[in-house]
Design an enzyme around this catalytic site. Sequence first.
Site, PDB file in Angstrom:
ATOM      1  CG  ASP A  44       9.477  34.535  23.272  1.00 41.94           C
ATOM      2  OD1 ASP A  44       9.241  35.145  22.212  1.00 41.94           O
ATOM      3  OD2 ASP A  44       8.886  33.473  23.585  1.00 41.94           O
TER       4      ASP A  44
ATOM      5  NE  ARG B 227       3.095  40.850 -12.198  1.00 42.21           N
ATOM      6  CZ  ARG B 227       2.840  42.146 -12.174  1.00 42.21           C
ATOM      7  NH1 ARG B 227       1.999  42.688 -13.037  1.00 42.21           N
ATOM      8  NH2 ARG B 227       3.441  42.940 -11.307  1.00 42.21           N
TER       9      ARG B 227
ATOM     10  CD  GLU C  98      12.106  31.515  22.802  1.00 42.31           C
ATOM     11  OE1 GLU C  98      11.973  31.830  21.612  1.00 42.31           O
ATOM     12  OE2 GLU C  98      11.585  30.490  23.313  1.00 42.31           O
TER      13      GLU C  98
END
Length: 278
Positions: free
Chosen positions: A216, A98, A195
């Site tokens: 942005d 797993r 930004e």
Amino acid sequence: MYDHVHTEKLVDQWLIEDVGNGDLTANLIIDAAASTTFDVNAREDMVVAGIEVMATVFRRYVPGVSIDIRVQDGARVAKGTVLARVSGQARGLLTAERTALNILQRLSGIATETARFVAAIAGTKAQMIDTRKTTPGLRALEKHAVLCGGARNHRLGLDSGVMLKDNHIAVCGGISQAVARAKAAVPILAKVEVECDRLDQVREALEAGADVIMLDNMSLADMRSAVAFIDGRVPLEASGGVRYETIRGIAETGVDFISSSKITQSAPAVDIGLDEAV
């Protein structure tokens, strides 16, 4: 992109988490001397990432395991492809199964989703890049998966470059002041990105000497205006609200880079199984 020593430490943590004091099921019903061979099978079309990490899980837990890796990271494979064959102590293989599949499914899922986004902007100048929105502890591996999917990495961490976001700018008193402070002391090879969510900020960031400008959450019209104004003087990155359905239109504005957390944070795991070899 990732360090093998660091990866082995991660694998040990994963195994401790899942195995605990021992695999009650395998230890009760599987003879200690029993050996077996399994195939790691792709149960859907995918781009592979993490095949060596998967192998590391088995090697860490199963003494003397034999692993025949059939494909390499970055390979595009069809449903039914045997990715690897593992042979060794049955108990150990079943116990580690797993954990080994979890990481391979996760990383291949990121690579596959990344490849889908990259294909969506083919033929434009834009390059797909990732973000820092990654699973804590798995950043290096997930960014490796992004590379396998055909995109590029943005910052690996906060020490990889200067990113002046709105809160940094607000505390410093403005874009010009923030860029000036950063430029005065930034390592010479590190870039300063700013930004911007308005066109007047784009003009200010360029005048202040930003190396990269992020657009942005801008509209397509504003992105096109920013591209025309910058005219190749510094690279432009589009970010915010980027989805598969919108990325083509963003790329066609002429930006250089498009960043999205969708390729890491929201990528679904692919289906990979461990089946008895035939």
